[in-house]
Motif scaffolding. Structure first.
Motif, mmCIF file in Angstrom:
data_model
loop_
_atom_site.group_PDB
_atom_site.id
_atom_site.type_symbol
_atom_site.label_atom_id
_atom_site.label_comp_id
_atom_site.label_asym_id
_atom_site.label_seq_id
_atom_site.Cartn_x
_atom_site.Cartn_y
_atom_site.Cartn_z
ATOM 1 N N MET A 19 0.844 -1.203 0.000
ATOM 2 C CA MET A 19 0.000 0.000 0.000
ATOM 3 C C MET A 19 0.878 1.253 0.000
ATOM 4 O O MET A 19 0.593 2.229 -0.707
ATOM 5 C CB MET A 19 -0.893 0.009 1.240
ATOM 6 N N LYS A 22 2.484 1.992 -3.346
ATOM 7 C CA LYS A 22 1.500 2.521 -4.291
ATOM 8 C C LYS A 22 1.021 3.917 -3.901
ATOM 9 O O LYS A 22 0.199 4.506 -4.609
ATOM 10 C CB LYS A 22 0.290 1.581 -4.361
ATOM 11 N N LEU A 24 -0.931 4.689 -1.366
ATOM 12 C CA LEU A 24 -2.337 4.635 -0.949
ATOM 13 C C LEU A 24 -2.491 5.007 0.520
ATOM 14 O O LEU A 24 -1.553 4.902 1.310
ATOM 15 C CB LEU A 24 -2.885 3.218 -1.177
ATOM 16 N N LEU A 72 -3.826 -4.988 -5.572
ATOM 17 C CA LEU A 72 -3.339 -3.605 -5.565
ATOM 18 C C LEU A 72 -2.527 -3.326 -6.820
ATOM 19 O O LEU A 72 -2.615 -2.243 -7.411
ATOM 20 C CB LEU A 72 -2.493 -3.361 -4.308
ATOM 21 N N ASP A 73 -1.743 -4.304 -7.232
ATOM 22 C CA ASP A 73 -0.898 -4.118 -8.413
ATOM 23 C C ASP A 73 -1.726 -3.986 -9.685
ATOM 24 O O ASP A 73 -1.361 -3.240 -10.599
ATOM 25 C CB ASP A 73 0.078 -5.294 -8.530
ATOM 26 N N CYS A 75 -4.849 -2.812 -9.819
ATOM 27 C CA CYS A 75 -5.668 -1.592 -9.797
ATOM 28 C C CYS A 75 -4.827 -0.323 -9.730
ATOM 29 O O CYS A 75 -5.288 0.743 -10.151
ATOM 30 C CB CYS A 75 -6.632 -1.640 -8.622
ATOM 31 N N TYR A 76 -3.645 -0.440 -9.184
ATOM 32 C CA TYR A 76 -2.754 0.724 -9.039
ATOM 33 C C TYR A 76 -1.393 0.316 -9.587
ATOM 34 O O TYR A 76 -0.464 0.003 -8.838
ATOM 35 C CB TYR A 76 -2.648 1.145 -7.568
ATOM 36 N N ASP A 78 1.209 1.594 -10.793
ATOM 37 C CA ASP A 78 2.455 2.344 -10.684
ATOM 38 C C ASP A 78 2.858 2.540 -9.229
ATOM 39 O O ASP A 78 2.078 3.104 -8.474
ATOM 40 C CB ASP A 78 2.284 3.704 -11.377
#
Lengths: 208, 208
Positions: A19, A22, A24, A72-73, A75-76, A78
Motif C-alpha cells: 500500500m 502505491k 495509498l 493492488l498491483d 488496480c494501481y 504504478d
C-alpha cells in the motif's frame, strides 16, 4: 480501504508495504492475535479463516496477503510489483511463495500453539520456528544468489522483496540466523525506502 | 516443457490440471519423495528448495505450483484460470492461497517428518494432518458457501478449483473429513472434466 491487521503479523506487514509503495491511504482495524480477537464472531464474519490481514474495498473483503498485493498491483499499476516478462513474473512469484507458503505458515502463531498442545516446551517450539525459517531462508538465498541487486530481482522492488522483509522480522523474533549476504543486502536496500520504513511493526498504532 | 514432479504430490497435481486445461503437452521427470530423490544434488541444482513441482521452460526453471499456474495462464490464456474483474481475481487467488499457504504446507511430508523427529508417534502425526486439513477445508467451505456453482466461483474453472481438488486427495489419504456439501459438489463437477481426470495421481506413470 480498511486494512484489518496486527502490527506484528508479517502478512499484514506485506500489505502495508505494498500500500505504501502505491502511495495509498487506508484505515486500520487491529486485532490482538494473542488474545484471540481474530477468532471473534465479528471478525470471523469478515474473514472465515480467522486470519489477518483482510482488506475491505468498497464492501468486498479480500483475504490472503499475496492475493491482496496482486489486487493492488492490478488496480494501481504504478510502480509495478511484478516484472513485465511472464518468465520473470513467475520467478518473482515463485520466490514470494517460497516464503509465503513454505516458511511463514509453518512458523505462525497457530502452528506454534498446536506444537505446544502436543507437549513441546517453549524452547522446542522456538527451535522449530528457527529450523523452518533458517532452512527456508537458505533456500531463498540460493534462489537469488545469481541475481543482480539491489533488490531480490534487480533494480525494481517486487513482490519478492515485499514478502521477504517481514519474514526477516520474524526470523529475528525467533533468533534465527539471517546472515545470508545477498538477503542482508536486499534488506538494507529495502529499508532505505520510505514505504518499507513506514510499514515496520514498531511504527504501527497498535504496536506494544 | 519438462515437469519435475511426483504422482502423489498435490502441488504437482495442480500443475498437471492447469496444463491439461490449457491443452498442453509436456515431459515428466519424476522423483520418489519418500526416498529423498528431490534432495539429490542433481535436483537441488534445478530447484534449490528441493521441492516438486518445477517446470522447465526453454531452459528456465519455474518453481512453486501457483506461480507456475499463473505463468501458464499468462502465456496460454484460453481457457482463463482467473476471472477478468480484479476483485474477483483477488477472491479466487485468496481462496487458492487459503489452501496452498494455510493447509498444504502444514501437512506435507517435510513437516510430518519434523513432527516425527519431535517424538510424535504415527497416530499423532496423522491426527495433526487431519486437524490442519479439516480446519482448513471448513474455512474454505465458508469462503464459497454463498457462491454459485458448479465450480468454486461460478461456471468457470479457476485456480481455486485447481488447488482445491488435490487437497481433497490429501484429505482422504489422512482420513480427514471432506463432507462439506459445497466442496463435494465442486469436486464432482471438476472430476467430470477430462483435464482433472487425467491429472489424478493414479493415472501418472510413476504411480505405485
Amino acid at each position: 480501504m480498511i486494512l484489518h491487521g496486527f502490527w506484528r503479523s508479517s502478512a499484514s506487514w506485506r500489505v502495508r508495504i505494498a500500500m505504501g509503495l502505491k502511495g495509498l491511504t487506508w484505515s486500520d482495524r487491529t486485532y490482538r492475535l494473542r488474545a484471540g480477537e481474530q477468532r471473534s464472531d465479528a471478525y470471523m464474519a469478515i474473514n472465515p479463516q480467522g486470519l489477518v490481514p483482510a482488506l475491505e474495498v468498497d464492501g468486498t473483503v479480500l483475504t490472503q496477503s499475496m492475493a491482496i498485493c496482486e489486487y493492488l498491483d492490478e488496480c494501481y499499476p504504478d510502480p509495478p510489483l511484478l516484472p513485465a516478462d511472464p518468465l520473470m513474473r513467475a520467478t518473482v512469484r515463485g520466490f514470494a511463495q517460497a516464503v509465503a507458503c513454505d516458511i511463514h505458515p509453518v512458523q505462525n502463531l497457530k502452528i506454534l500453539r498446536m506444537l505446544a498442545a502436543r507437549g513441546l516446551d517453549e524452547d522446542a517450539v522456538q527451535a522449530w520456528a528457527r529450523e523452518v525459517i533458517e532452512t527456508g531462508l537458505e533456500a531463498c538465498s540460493r534462489l537469488i544468489a545469481d541475481r543482480e541487486g539491489p533488490y531480490c530481482f534487480g533494480d525494481q522492488v517486487t513482490l519478492a522483496d515485499i514478502v521477504l522483509i517481514p519474514q526477516l522480522g520474524n526470523a529475528r523474533r525467533f533468533g534465527a540466523r539471517t546472515d545470508f549476504p545477498r538477503i542482508e543486502a536486499v534488506e538494507a536496500a529495502c529499508n532505505a525506502l520510505p514505504a518499507f520504513a513506514a510499514a515496520r511493526p514498531d511504527r504501527q498504532p497498535d504496536a506494544e
